[in-house]
Design an enzyme around this catalytic site. Sequence first.
Site: not given
Length: 524
Positions: A219, A350
Amino acid sequence: MIVKRVLILVAVLGLCFVAVPRPAFAAPVEDEGANCPIGQGTVAADSRLPDPFTRIDGTRITSRSDWRCRRAEIKDQAERYVYGEKPARPASVTGTVSRTGITVNVAEGGRSASFSAGVDLPAGTGPFPAVVVIGGFGADTAAIKAAGAAVITYDPLAVGREGTPRTNKQGAFYSLYGASSSTGILLAWAWGVSRIIDVLEQSGGTVLRADATGVTGCSRYGKGAFVTGAFDQRIALTMPVESGSGGTPIFRGIPGENGAQPLSSAYGEQPWLGDAFGSYTGNPAGLPIDTHSVVGMIAPRGLFIMDNPHIAWLAARSSSVAALGGAEVYRALGAPEAISYWSDVSDGTHCATRSEWRAPLQQSIQRFLVGTGSAPGVFRISSRAAGNLAEWRTWQTPTLTAGTSSPTPSVPPSASPSPSPSPSSPGAGGCAATVSVNQWNGGFVATVRVAAGGAAIGGWTVSVTLPGGAAVTSTWNATASGTGGAVGFTNVAWNGAVPAGGATEFGFQGTGSGSGLTPSCAAR
């Protein structure tokens, strides 16, 4: 006398035993192009990706040795327009390395700062290669250790803090260079990793090897890993995970990718990017570079980009374009297997630990850090977010003459890029096709250029016979008939008409070997 000779022999053998050769994948210095002159010139706005092989003065590089200073130009532009300046090593860098942690102390111009990192060693006696995990999550640390590398857990917020205004940035980097520094925190984080490597170099390599360092993160920390690997050539392996806008995805592609985090949002959410980038959030076509060239800054060192196509916000399609564009630099430098890209994953969570990535991740570590085995050299692009490089470039990849790009990894002969066959003459109203192939272990991407002759054509079909065992898995800018053997590719609605002397491109991804492809073109 005999005893003395024996002791000398034992000492020599002992030295030979502990000496570990520097991997061919890491440079001995942070920036090999630091002494290169930077060209001057104005780069016009362009909606397509700038040519990474063309210098600022408009000339094109012709040899692999030219890449060192061309990379320096790209680095300078990346600092000026995107990330801010990464200062050179401070006047004083000291610290310690133990089996559990690293301390770093820096001083410059009367200012000083300190930070630390954790160390988690794999089984064995060492000294070990190591992977710096930025932010401490989203990395498969068990797989990293099982591959033989230590894990360095690095808290980037100690070096560049989030949640601060651009006019009052905080952390160790800004303690040295000022709270109003125009450098974004991604490059501050990268600077911190470079200082860790400085300390590893000073430590004598008894615990961790400074010449075999990788970096990863997911991320926002994937953005940091990408920038870190691009800006320090001592890093042998870079592994960004789901980095999203401001990371690997091409800036020019993000505005047109449905659901992707807008550039203005990535710029405003945190001071990740340099202050200068604020002028381009609504006009990325005005940038003289894009992230495909930043990928090229890592070449020919190891790179494994991992993406998640299930979350539109992460702009995986634009990331695949950056990887394909950067892979052309790897190909030109004779290192096509040193780059891998994988977005074909089933779990959309994620920053999840994914089974699909474990084998290529460990192969990458073993090849580029441990120095054994072969690189995965694989592109697995999800059909959910498949970018098309042909839509984004007008330049072709040059065949660079012999000359050593530094550093140059040793790549098996089978990994050499396939040459482009000479096209047949298209004639007055015909067409001709040429192909370039980016080959890796078990697969390839082929880019086919269709050129019209002296008269315009209204449509075309390209025929290609694949080698035995090869199969087409995806196609863009064309419709494929068949997947193996003799395959025909026919234009889609928007690219069938080609003006006299003009050209268009399509591409396809396949499994197996793409060597020896000889396309033939028929106009309609």
